[in-house]
Design an enzyme around this catalytic site. Structure first.
Site, PDB file in Angstrom:
ATOM      1  N   LYS A 128      -9.488 -11.138  16.418  1.00  0.00           N
ATOM      2  CA  LYS A 128     -10.299 -11.960  17.338  1.00  0.00           C
ATOM      3  C   LYS A 128     -11.275 -12.843  16.564  1.00  0.00           C
ATOM      4  CE  LYS A 128     -10.203  -8.269  20.789  1.00  0.00           C
ATOM      5  NZ  LYS A 128     -11.024  -7.247  21.455  1.00  0.00           N
ATOM      6  N   ARG A 183       0.341   7.002   0.624  1.00  0.00           N
ATOM      7  CA  ARG A 183      -0.304   8.001  -0.222  1.00  0.00           C
ATOM      8  C   ARG A 183      -1.827   7.906  -0.219  1.00  0.00           C
ATOM      9  NH1 ARG A 183       4.492   7.587  -2.159  1.00  0.00           N
ATOM     10  NH2 ARG A 183       4.107   5.484  -1.570  1.00  0.00           N
ATOM     11  N   THR A 184      -2.320   6.710  -0.511  1.00  0.00           N
ATOM     12  CA  THR A 184      -3.757   6.588  -0.770  1.00  0.00           C
ATOM     13  C   THR A 184      -4.574   6.917   0.473  1.00  0.00           C
ATOM     14  OG1 THR A 184      -3.230   4.916  -2.403  1.00  0.00           O
ATOM     15  CG2 THR A 184      -5.517   5.033  -1.705  1.00  0.00           C
ATOM     16  N   ARG A 241      -9.465  -0.843   1.384  1.00  0.00           N
ATOM     17  CA  ARG A 241      -8.325  -1.500   0.707  1.00  0.00           C
ATOM     18  C   ARG A 241      -8.149  -2.861   1.344  1.00  0.00           C
ATOM     19  NH1 ARG A 241      -2.332   0.785  -0.621  1.00  0.00           N
ATOM     20  NH2 ARG A 241      -3.548   1.723  -2.280  1.00  0.00           N
ATOM     21  N   HIS A 252      -7.624  -0.340  -8.808  1.00  0.00           N
ATOM     22  CA  HIS A 252      -7.325   0.790  -7.916  1.00  0.00           C
ATOM     23  C   HIS A 252      -7.823   2.021  -8.683  1.00  0.00           C
ATOM     24  CE1 HIS A 252      -5.463   3.334  -5.105  1.00  0.00           C
ATOM     25  NE2 HIS A 252      -4.204   2.962  -5.198  1.00  0.00           N
TER      26      HIS A 252
HETATM   27  C1  NCD Z   1      -0.007   1.367  -5.567  1.00  0.00           C
HETATM   28  C2  NCD Z   1      -0.846   0.364  -4.819  1.00  0.00           C
HETATM   29  O1  NCD Z   1      -0.791   0.258  -3.607  1.00  0.00           O
HETATM   30  O2  NCD Z   1      -1.571  -0.310  -5.509  1.00  0.00           O
HETATM   31  N1  NCD Z   1       0.387   2.466  -4.814  1.00  0.00           N
HETATM   32  C3  NCD Z   1      -0.495   3.441  -4.496  1.00  0.00           C
HETATM   33  O3  NCD Z   1      -1.659   3.228  -4.240  1.00  0.00           O
HETATM   34  N2  NCD Z   1      -0.024   4.702  -4.534  1.00  0.00           N
HETATM   35  C4  NCD Z   1       1.097   0.736  -6.294  1.00  0.00           C
HETATM   36  C5  NCD Z   1       2.185   0.086  -5.485  1.00  0.00           C
HETATM   37  O4  NCD Z   1       2.037  -0.224  -4.315  1.00  0.00           O
HETATM   38  O5  NCD Z   1       3.223  -0.166  -6.097  1.00  0.00           O
END
Ligand code: NCD
Length: 318
Positions: free
Chosen positions: A98, A70-71, A120, A148
C-alpha cells in the site's frame, strides 16, 4: 537453574553491541565469544534441552522481505527455545504493497513492543538503516549480496567443531562469489580468525579484484582441490543476476560441481559445506552432499545454536 546447568553465566561485560549487522566490523575476540557461547548452546541442544528460558518476556520479530526457509525457521526456533515470543512478518501480506516505507513498517512493528528485529531485505544496508531508526536491537539475516553474519558464524562454527581450529586452515568459497552474502561474511570472519581464504568460480562471478579483500582467487576448482581444508559450495543465485553468467548450467557443473572424482583429489579429511538451499547436480552431486565429508545438515543444527547465542548476547541483559 538451567543457566548453571549449561554453564553460560551472564552476558559478558566485554560484549558491548546492540546490533549484529555484519562480520566485517566484529573483532576476533567478539567472533570467538559468539562461537564459544554457541558451542554451549549446541551442547545443550544435543543434551535434549528444548527450553532454555533466558529471554522470557522478550519479543522477537522476523521481518523478512525476501524468501527464506532455513534462516527464518532457525531464528524463530532459536528465539522460542530461549523462551522469547516470536512474530513472523511476511512482505507479501503487508502494507508495503500500500506504499508504506520499510522504516515506517519497522517503526510500527516496534511500537507494538519489540526487543529484537531480525531483518532480511534485497537492498544492502537495510539492517543498518533500521538500526539507526529503531530503539530495539537489529540482526541482519541477509541484505542483498552484502552480508549474512549468522550464516558466516554457523559455517565457521561447523569448521571449528569438525576440524578443531580455524587459524591456519585454507577455506575455498566456490561458485557465485559475486552475488553471495555468505561469501562476504565468511571472508571477514575467517580472515579475522586466521584462515586463508580462496574465492573460486567462473570469471563472470569472481574477479582478481577480490584480492583487495586479502583473499586468493582462482578460476579453476581442480587446481586448488589438493590444498584446501574446507570447500564451501555456494548456490548460483540466478534471482540476483541480470544476465546469464555462463553458457549453461551443465557447463558450470562440468567445471565446478563437487563430485566423486573431484573428491578423490582432495585431502583425506576435506570438509564440505554449503549454505543451502543446494541444487543437487549443479554445485554438488547427491553422493557428495550426503556423504561422510559433508556437514551440510550439521550446519543447519549449528545455525540454531549460533542464533541462540546472538539473540541472547543482544537481548539477554536484565
Ligand atoms: C543463503 C542466503 O539466502 O543468503 N541461504 C541461507 O541463508 N541459508 C544462500 C543462498 O540462498 O544460496
Amino acid at each position: 537453574m538451567i543457566t548453571d546447568l549449561i554453564d553460560l553465566g551472564p552476558v559478558p561485560d566485554a560484549w558491548k553491541r546492540r546490533h549484529l549487522l555484519g562480520l566485517e566490523d566484529l573483532s576476533a575476540e567478539e567472533l570467538t565469544l559468539i562461537l564459544d557461547k554457541a558451542t554451549i548452546f549446541r551442547k545443550a541442544i544435543d543434551e535434549g534441552h528444548r527450553k532454555i528460558p533466558l529471554l522470557t518476556g522478550k519479543t522477537c520479530v522476523n521481518l523478512f522481505f525476501e524468501n527464506s526457509t532455513r534462516t527464518r525457521t532457525s531464528f524463530s526456533l532459536a528465539a522460542r527455545r530461549l523462551g522469547a515470543d516470536t512474530v513472523d512478518f511476511s512482505a507479501g501480506t503487508s502494507s508495503l504493497s500500500k506504499g508504506e516505507t520499510v522504516i515506517d513498517t519497522a517503526k510500527n512493528i516496534e511500537a507494538m513492543g519489540v526487543d529484537l528485529v531480525v531483518v532480511r531485505h534485497r537492498t544492502p544496508g537495510t539492517p543498518h538503516l533500521l538500526s539507526q531508526n529503531l530503539d530495539c536491537s537489529v540482526v541482519n539475516a541477509g541484505d542483498g549480496p552484502h552480508e549474512h553474519p549468522t550464516q558466516g558464524l554457523l559455517d565457521i562454527l561447523t569448521i571449528r567443531q569438525r576440524l578443531g581450529r580455524v587459524a591456519g586452515l585454507t577455506v575455498a568459497m566456490v561458485g557465485d562469489i559475486a552475488h553471495s552474502r555468505t561469501a562476504r561474511s565468511n571472508i571477514w570472519g575467517l580472515k579475522k580468525l586466521g584462515a586463508h581464504v580462496i574465492v573460486c568460480g567462473p570469471s563472470t562471478l569472481v574477479s582478481p579484484r577480490w584480492q583487495e579483500l586479502g583473499v586468493e582467487f582462482s578460476y579453476s576448482l581442480d587446481a586448488i582441490l589438493p590444498r584446501v581444508d574446507v570447500l564451501n559450495l555456494l548456490r548460483i543465485q540466478f534471482e540476483r543476476q541480470f544476465t546469464r553468467p555462463f553458457p549453461s548450467v551443465r557447463e558450470y557443473a562440468t567445471l565446478y560441481a563437487m563430485d566423486r572424482q573431484r573428491l578423490a583429489k582432495t585431502k583425506d579429511d576435506i570438509l564440505i559445506l554449503a549454505p543451502g538451499p543446494i541444487n543437487r547436480g549443479v554445485e554438488v552431486t547427491p553422493d557428495v552432499a550426503d556423504g561422510a565429508h559433508s556437514a551440510i545438515l550439521e550446519q543447519v543444527t549449528n545455525g540454531v545454536a549460533v542464533r541462540m547465542a546472538v539473540l541472547w548476547l543482544l537481548a539477554g541483559r536484565p
